[in-house]
Design a protein around this motif. Structure first.
Motif, PDB file in Angstrom:
ATOM      1  N   THR A  61       0.828  -1.203   0.000  1.00 57.14           N
ATOM      2  CA  THR A  61       0.000   0.000   0.000  1.00 57.14           C
ATOM      3  C   THR A  61       0.863   1.254   0.000  1.00 57.14           C
ATOM      4  O   THR A  61       2.053   1.205   0.316  1.00 57.14           O
ATOM      5  CB  THR A  61      -0.925   0.031   1.229  1.00 57.14           C
ATOM      6  OG1 THR A  61      -0.123   0.086   2.411  1.00 57.14           O
ATOM      7  CG2 THR A  61      -1.826  -1.183   1.279  1.00 57.14           C
ATOM      8  N   HIS A  62       0.242   2.370  -0.332  1.00 60.83           N
ATOM      9  CA  HIS A  62       0.908   3.669  -0.282  1.00 60.83           C
ATOM     10  C   HIS A  62       0.582   4.312   1.063  1.00 60.83           C
ATOM     11  O   HIS A  62      -0.584   4.417   1.430  1.00 60.83           O
ATOM     12  CB  HIS A  62       0.428   4.576  -1.413  1.00 60.83           C
ATOM     13  CG  HIS A  62       0.688   4.009  -2.767  1.00 60.83           C
ATOM     14  ND1 HIS A  62       1.944   3.967  -3.327  1.00 60.83           N
ATOM     15  CD2 HIS A  62      -0.138   3.442  -3.664  1.00 60.83           C
ATOM     16  CE1 HIS A  62       1.875   3.406  -4.513  1.00 60.83           C
ATOM     17  NE2 HIS A  62       0.620   3.070  -4.740  1.00 60.83           N
ATOM     18  N   MET A  63       1.618   4.723   1.788  1.00 59.86           N
ATOM     19  CA  MET A  63       1.421   5.343   3.096  1.00 59.86           C
ATOM     20  C   MET A  63       2.256   6.615   3.190  1.00 59.86           C
ATOM     21  O   MET A  63       3.328   6.692   2.603  1.00 59.86           O
ATOM     22  CB  MET A  63       1.870   4.406   4.224  1.00 59.86           C
ATOM     23  CG  MET A  63       1.140   3.121   4.340  1.00 59.86           C
ATOM     24  SD  MET A  63       1.808   2.153   5.721  1.00 59.86           S
ATOM     25  CE  MET A  63       1.416   0.508   5.177  1.00 59.86           C
ATOM     26  N   LEU A  64       1.746   7.558   3.950  1.00 60.83           N
ATOM     27  CA  LEU A  64       2.521   8.748   4.266  1.00 60.83           C
ATOM     28  C   LEU A  64       3.692   8.340   5.150  1.00 60.83           C
ATOM     29  O   LEU A  64       3.651   7.286   5.805  1.00 60.83           O
ATOM     30  CB  LEU A  64       1.647   9.779   4.977  1.00 60.83           C
ATOM     31  CG  LEU A  64       0.428  10.258   4.197  1.00 60.83           C
ATOM     32  CD1 LEU A  64      -0.474  11.092   5.093  1.00 60.83           C
ATOM     33  CD2 LEU A  64       0.859  11.044   2.977  1.00 60.83           C
ATOM     34  N   SER A  65       4.726   9.146   5.212  1.00 60.60           N
ATOM     35  CA  SER A  65       5.947   8.759   5.932  1.00 60.60           C
ATOM     36  C   SER A  65       5.696   8.472   7.417  1.00 60.60           C
ATOM     37  O   SER A  65       6.260   7.516   7.959  1.00 60.60           O
ATOM     38  CB  SER A  65       7.032   9.818   5.774  1.00 60.60           C
ATOM     39  OG  SER A  65       6.588  11.060   6.269  1.00 60.60           O
ATOM     40  N   ASP A  66       4.842   9.252   8.087  1.00 62.11           N
ATOM     41  CA  ASP A  66       4.598   8.988   9.505  1.00 62.11           C
ATOM     42  C   ASP A  66       3.803   7.699   9.706  1.00 62.11           C
ATOM     43  O   ASP A  66       4.043   6.952  10.658  1.00 62.11           O
ATOM     44  CB  ASP A  66       3.899  10.171  10.191  1.00 62.11           C
ATOM     45  CG  ASP A  66       2.613  10.579   9.512  1.00 62.11           C
ATOM     46  OD1 ASP A  66       2.458  10.302   8.316  1.00 62.11           O
ATOM     47  OD2 ASP A  66       1.749  11.169  10.187  1.00 62.11           O
ATOM     48  N   VAL A  67       2.897   7.395   8.788  1.00 60.29           N
ATOM     49  CA  VAL A  67       2.141   6.141   8.861  1.00 60.29           C
ATOM     50  C   VAL A  67       3.086   4.977   8.568  1.00 60.29           C
ATOM     51  O   VAL A  67       3.041   3.946   9.244  1.00 60.29           O
ATOM     52  CB  VAL A  67       0.949   6.147   7.875  1.00 60.29           C
ATOM     53  CG1 VAL A  67       0.226   4.812   7.868  1.00 60.29           C
ATOM     54  CG2 VAL A  67      -0.007   7.278   8.219  1.00 60.29           C
ATOM     55  N   ARG A  68       3.972   5.127   7.583  1.00 55.15           N
ATOM     56  CA  ARG A  68       4.941   4.078   7.237  1.00 55.15           C
ATOM     57  C   ARG A  68       5.875   3.803   8.423  1.00 55.15           C
ATOM     58  O   ARG A  68       6.229   2.664   8.694  1.00 55.15           O
ATOM     59  CB  ARG A  68       5.733   4.500   5.992  1.00 55.15           C
ATOM     60  CG  ARG A  68       6.752   3.517   5.488  1.00 55.15           C
ATOM     61  CD  ARG A  68       6.214   2.271   4.889  1.00 55.15           C
ATOM     62  NE  ARG A  68       5.436   2.470   3.692  1.00 55.15           N
ATOM     63  CZ  ARG A  68       4.824   1.472   3.059  1.00 55.15           C
ATOM     64  NH1 ARG A  68       4.937   0.236   3.482  1.00 55.15           N
ATOM     65  NH2 ARG A  68       4.105   1.711   1.991  1.00 55.15           N
ATOM     66  N   ARG A  69       6.256   4.845   9.145  1.00 57.85           N
ATOM     67  CA  ARG A  69       7.112   4.674  10.327  1.00 57.85           C
ATOM     68  C   ARG A  69       6.397   3.817  11.370  1.00 57.85           C
ATOM     69  O   ARG A  69       6.976   2.876  11.913  1.00 57.85           O
ATOM     70  CB  ARG A  69       7.482   6.040  10.912  1.00 57.85           C
ATOM     71  CG  ARG A  69       8.395   5.986  12.118  1.00 57.85           C
ATOM     72  CD  ARG A  69       8.760   7.370  12.669  1.00 57.85           C
ATOM     73  NE  ARG A  69       7.914   8.488  12.264  1.00 57.85           N
ATOM     74  CZ  ARG A  69       6.767   8.854  12.884  1.00 57.85           C
ATOM     75  NH1 ARG A  69       6.339   8.195  13.927  1.00 57.85           N
ATOM     76  NH2 ARG A  69       6.070   9.892  12.458  1.00 57.85           N
ATOM     77  N   ASP A  70       5.126   4.131  11.639  1.00 54.92           N
ATOM     78  CA  ASP A  70       4.337   3.330  12.581  1.00 54.92           C
ATOM     79  C   ASP A  70       4.210   1.888  12.091  1.00 54.92           C
ATOM     80  O   ASP A  70       4.263   0.949  12.879  1.00 54.92           O
ATOM     81  CB  ASP A  70       2.942   3.925  12.770  1.00 54.92           C
ATOM     82  CG  ASP A  70       2.953   5.273  13.465  1.00 54.92           C
ATOM     83  OD1 ASP A  70       3.987   5.626  14.075  1.00 54.92           O
ATOM     84  OD2 ASP A  70       1.928   5.978  13.398  1.00 54.92           O
ATOM     85  N   PHE A  71       4.054   1.730  10.785  1.00 54.11           N
ATOM     86  CA  PHE A  71       3.920   0.399  10.198  1.00 54.11           C
ATOM     87  C   PHE A  71       5.193  -0.426  10.378  1.00 54.11           C
ATOM     88  O   PHE A  71       5.137  -1.611  10.716  1.00 54.11           O
ATOM     89  CB  PHE A  71       3.568   0.521   8.714  1.00 54.11           C
ATOM     90  CG  PHE A  71       3.619  -0.790   7.978  1.00 54.11           C
ATOM     91  CD1 PHE A  71       2.722  -1.807   8.287  1.00 54.11           C
ATOM     92  CD2 PHE A  71       4.550  -1.004   6.987  1.00 54.11           C
ATOM     93  CE1 PHE A  71       2.762  -3.018   7.615  1.00 54.11           C
ATOM     94  CE2 PHE A  71       4.598  -2.198   6.313  1.00 54.11           C
ATOM     95  CZ  PHE A  71       3.705  -3.212   6.622  1.00 54.11           C
ATOM     96  N   ARG A  72       6.343   0.186  10.176  1.00 53.48           N
ATOM     97  CA  ARG A  72       7.613  -0.540  10.323  1.00 53.48           C
ATOM     98  C   ARG A  72       7.806  -1.089  11.729  1.00 53.48           C
ATOM     99  O   ARG A  72       8.442  -2.129  11.912  1.00 53.48           O
ATOM    100  CB  ARG A  72       8.783   0.366   9.946  1.00 53.48           C
ATOM    101  CG  ARG A  72       8.939   0.518   8.466  1.00 53.48           C
ATOM    102  CD  ARG A  72      10.276   1.164   8.102  1.00 53.48           C
ATOM    103  NE  ARG A  72      10.199   1.661   6.749  1.00 53.48           N
ATOM    104  CZ  ARG A  72      10.105   2.938   6.422  1.00 53.48           C
ATOM    105  NH1 ARG A  72      10.126   3.873   7.344  1.00 53.48           N
ATOM    106  NH2 ARG A  72      10.015   3.301   5.172  1.00 53.48           N
TER     107      ARG A  72
END
Length: 166
Positions: free
Chosen positions: A52-63
Motif C-alpha cells: 500500500t501507499h502510506m505517508l511517511s509517519d504512517v509508514r514509520r508506525d507500520f515498520r
C-alpha cells in the motif's frame, strides 16, 4: 483422513471477531463501511500492507510492527484486489450480523457510518485477540485508516482495493 484448509478471510465468524476488534479500538469518530472493510482486509492479511501507499509517519508506525513481506510469508497470496473481492460477501454478512446483534447502530449505518451499537461495550472485555492482532488493530485504527480521513475514496486509492460497482 481428509484435511480441510481454513481461511480466516472467508470465515464469517472470524470476520465478526476481527470487525468487533476494530469497532472497539476505533477512535470516537464514525467510520464508513468502506474503511471498515479495508481495515478488516488488512487485519486478516497483514503482510499485504507492504503493497500500500502510506505517508511517511504512517509508514514509520507500520515498520514498528515488523510484519514479514508477502514474498517471505508462509502463505502465498493472490492479488490484493482479487482477495478483497472474494472477501466481500463474507464481510457484508458479518456486518449484517453485527447490526442484528446490536453491536453496530442501524440508524448510523443507514447514513453511511459504522458506529458501535448499545451492546458493543458488553463484548469489548471478552473479545479474544492475540497480542499481534491488538498491535495491528491499534495501527489500523489510529494510523492507517486515517489516510484521507474525511475524503471519500482516498483510502481506497492508497490501497488500490476496489470492488466491482464501488
Amino acid at each position: 483422513m481428509s484435511l480441510r484448509l481454513w481461511y480466516p478471510q472467508l470465515d464469517v465468524y472470524d470476520t465478526i471477531r476481527r470487525m468487533l476488534g476494530l469497532l472497539v479500538a476505533w477512535p470516537d469518530e464514525a467510520m464508513t463501511p468502506e474503511r471498515l472493510y479495508i481495515s478488516d482486509f488488512y487485519l486478516a492479511n497483514p503482510a499485504l500492507l507492504h503493497k500500500t501507499h502510506m505517508l511517511s509517519d504512517v509508514r514509520r508506525d507500520f515498520r514498528e510492527l515488523s510484519l514479514p513481506k508477502p514474498e517471505k510469508a508462509f502463505l502465498s497470496y493472490p492479488s490484493p484486489q482479487m482477495l478483497f473481492a472474494k472477501m466481500e460477501p463474507v464481510q457484508k454478512e458479518a456486518l449484517r450480523t453485527l447490526v442484528g446483534k446490536g453491536f453496530v447502530a442501524l440508524d448510523s449505518l443507514r447514513l453511511g457510518k459504522v458506529e458501535g451499537g448499545e451492546k458493543l461495550s458488553e463484548v469489548a472485555a471478552s473479545l479474544v485477540l492475540t497480542t499481534a492482532e491488538r498491535r495491528l488493530i491499534r495501527f489500523l485504527s489510529t494510523s492507517f485508516s486515517q489516510i484521507g480521513a474525511g475524503v471519500p475514496g482516498e483510502l481506497r486509492l492508497a490501497t488500490g482495493l476496489r470492488r466491482p460497482g464501488a
